[in-house]
Design a protein around this motif. Structure first.
Motif, PDB file in Angstrom:
ATOM      1  N   ASN B  74     -11.522 -70.290  26.419  1.00  0.00           N
ATOM      2  CA  ASN B  74     -12.768 -70.577  27.117  1.00  0.00           C
ATOM      3  C   ASN B  74     -12.831 -69.906  28.489  1.00  0.00           C
ATOM      4  OD1 ASN B  74     -14.441 -71.999  25.453  1.00  0.00           O
ATOM      5  ND2 ASN B  74     -13.420 -73.935  25.822  1.00  0.00           N
ATOM      6  N   TRP B  97     -14.531 -63.819  16.065  1.00  0.00           N
ATOM      7  CA  TRP B  97     -15.436 -64.257  17.144  1.00  0.00           C
ATOM      8  C   TRP B  97     -15.940 -65.682  16.912  1.00  0.00           C
ATOM      9  CZ3 TRP B  97     -20.027 -65.352  14.835  1.00  0.00           C
ATOM     10  CH2 TRP B  97     -20.265 -64.734  13.597  1.00  0.00           C
ATOM     11  N   HIS B  98     -15.410 -66.371  15.915  1.00  0.00           N
ATOM     12  CA  HIS B  98     -15.904 -67.725  15.604  1.00  0.00           C
ATOM     13  C   HIS B  98     -15.286 -68.720  16.576  1.00  0.00           C
ATOM     14  CE1 HIS B  98     -17.809 -66.461  11.867  1.00  0.00           C
ATOM     15  NE2 HIS B  98     -16.769 -65.681  11.711  1.00  0.00           N
ATOM     16  N   LEU B  99     -15.756 -68.707  17.810  1.00  0.00           N
ATOM     17  CA  LEU B  99     -15.127 -69.534  18.836  1.00  0.00           C
ATOM     18  C   LEU B  99     -16.015 -70.687  19.299  1.00  0.00           C
ATOM     19  CD1 LEU B  99     -13.554 -66.671  20.949  1.00  0.00           C
ATOM     20  CD2 LEU B  99     -12.276 -68.467  19.831  1.00  0.00           C
ATOM     21  N   SER B 100     -17.260 -70.751  18.813  1.00  0.00           N
ATOM     22  CA  SER B 100     -18.131 -71.817  19.310  1.00  0.00           C
ATOM     23  C   SER B 100     -17.596 -73.169  18.827  1.00  0.00           C
ATOM     24  CB  SER B 100     -19.567 -71.604  18.835  1.00  0.00           C
ATOM     25  OG  SER B 100     -19.633 -71.688  17.441  1.00  0.00           O
ATOM     26  N   HIS B 101     -17.734 -74.175  19.671  1.00  0.00           N
ATOM     27  CA  HIS B 101     -17.113 -75.459  19.370  1.00  0.00           C
ATOM     28  C   HIS B 101     -17.841 -76.572  20.104  1.00  0.00           C
ATOM     29  CE1 HIS B 101     -15.366 -73.752  22.994  1.00  0.00           C
ATOM     30  NE2 HIS B 101     -15.262 -74.984  23.423  1.00  0.00           N
ATOM     31  N   LEU B 102     -17.588 -77.804  19.663  1.00  0.00           N
ATOM     32  CA  LEU B 102     -18.171 -78.958  20.331  1.00  0.00           C
ATOM     33  C   LEU B 102     -17.420 -79.219  21.635  1.00  0.00           C
ATOM     34  CD1 LEU B 102     -18.671 -81.347  17.290  1.00  0.00           C
ATOM     35  CD2 LEU B 102     -20.357 -79.888  18.393  1.00  0.00           C
TER      36      LEU B 102
END
Ligand code: SF4
Ligand code: SF4
Ligand code: SF4
Lengths: 147, 170
Positions: B74, B97-102
């Motif tokens: 992050n 690039w799949h780094l989006s998260h809650l």
């Protein structure tokens, strides 16, 4: 009848949350990628049922870019207060999440989650449009649990 | 009209230009710089990466038996400088690039591994690891078993082995 209208509205609005964008002192990199998701047919975020709107009063999902500079902090917080609840907040780019390359600068008031409750983070500098769409998809899932 | 028709025909034949993602696979270039991966077996603990990182995403923490490498995704800006400056090939840019998260996972997005100190096989003193990619660069042309033997020693013993003082047996 009167009781049915709000429930009908909320049922419909789960399918079409409106996006609103706040620039909290971003370098504009993330904003360009956000614009890309909306205007360029190759990405087309509107397939998910959402669209960008120009007024905070209409917003359901708010996308915030930038490290929250000292100069814009109050304006951003005021703008955020104007967005009606329930809302879902997405931090786009490493700037709002951790400060990114501006971390620990005297000009930075962030990270953003010290002031605003964040729901979804999309790291990257800037995140590629597909990553933003992935984040928005997660935000829509959160939105459906809120309404 | 005559300009317009070929364009119309081409667009009709080409189909939609919108990518399938998120309903299908996204097009990802092989050389896209995204998540950084760390290989503790190839780390020499030189800490150049922590020094070079413009975002301060890499930090080392002292542990009793070694140093703990921490990279917070992050904070990483995908610049790739750490991978460029790591002489030991311990760090690489990947195209994940799949780094989006809650928000609840915000502080879990860390690449973390402890790189252990080692014991010199000759004098028994504690030493920093000497990973294979780095040693292969330092001693080009040496046979693999000789490199393995040298990299298990501390720098002083290695020096004594490879450049013996006058009169000492090599
Ligand atoms: S994350 Fe990077 S691209 Fe996005 S606003 Fe910050 S510095 Fe600019
Ligand atoms: S990862 Fe590479 S640059 Fe970083 S400490 Fe290890 S060897 Fe040095
Ligand atoms: S890619 Fe750049 S920002 Fe990310 S860890 Fe490496 S040096 Fe730091």
């Amino acid at each position: 009848m009167n009781a049915q209208i709000p429930s009908l509205l909320s049922r419909l609005s789960t399918k079409s949350p409106w996006l609103y964008r706040i620039n909290a002192g971003s370098c504009n990199g993330c904003d360009v990628e956000l614009a890309t998701t909306a205007i360029i047919p190759r990405y087309d975020v509107e397939r998910l049922g959402c669209q960008y709107c120009g007024s905070p009063k209409h917003a359901d999902i708010v996308l915030i870019t930038g490290p929250l500079t000292v100069r814009v902090k109050d304006k951003v917080l005021r703008l955020y207060q104007e967005i009606p609840d329930p809302k879902v907040t997405v931090a786009v780019g490493v700037c709002p999440i951790s400060g990114g390359v501006f971390r620990d600068s005297y000009a930075i008031a962030g990270p953003l989650d010290q002031y605003i409750p964040i729901d979804v983070n999309v790291p990257g500098c800037p995140p590629r449009p597909q990553a933003i769409i992935e984040g928005i998809a997660k935000a829509i899932a959160v939105w459906q649990t809120r309404i | 009209m005559s300009f317009f028709l070929p364009v119309l025909l081409r667009n009709l034949l080409k189909g939609p230009s919108t990518e399938a993602f998120p309903f299908g696979e996204a097009i990802t270039p092989k050389k896209l710089r995204a998540r950084i991966s760390f290989d503790p077996d190839s780390c020499a603990l030189c800490r150049v990466c922590a020094r070079i990182c413009p975002a301060g995403a890499i930090q080392f923490e002292k542990k009793p038996d070694g140093l703990e490498f921490n990279l917070w995704h992050n904070a990483c800006v995908f610049c790739g400088l750490c991978a460029l400056y790591c002489e030991s090939e311990g760090l690489h840019s990947t195209n994940d690039w799949h780094l989006s998260h809650l928000q609840s996972e915000k502080y879990d997005l860390v690449e973390r591994a402890t790189v252990k100190f080692q014991k010199c096989t000759k004098c028994g003193k504690q030493k920093m690891p000497a990973p294979l990619p780095l040693m292969a660069k330092l001693y080009p042309g040496l046979p693999a078993d000789e490199i393995e033997r040298l990299r298990a020693m501390c720098p002083q013993c290695r020096k004594a082995e490879t450049a013996p003082a006058e009169g000492e047996p090599s």
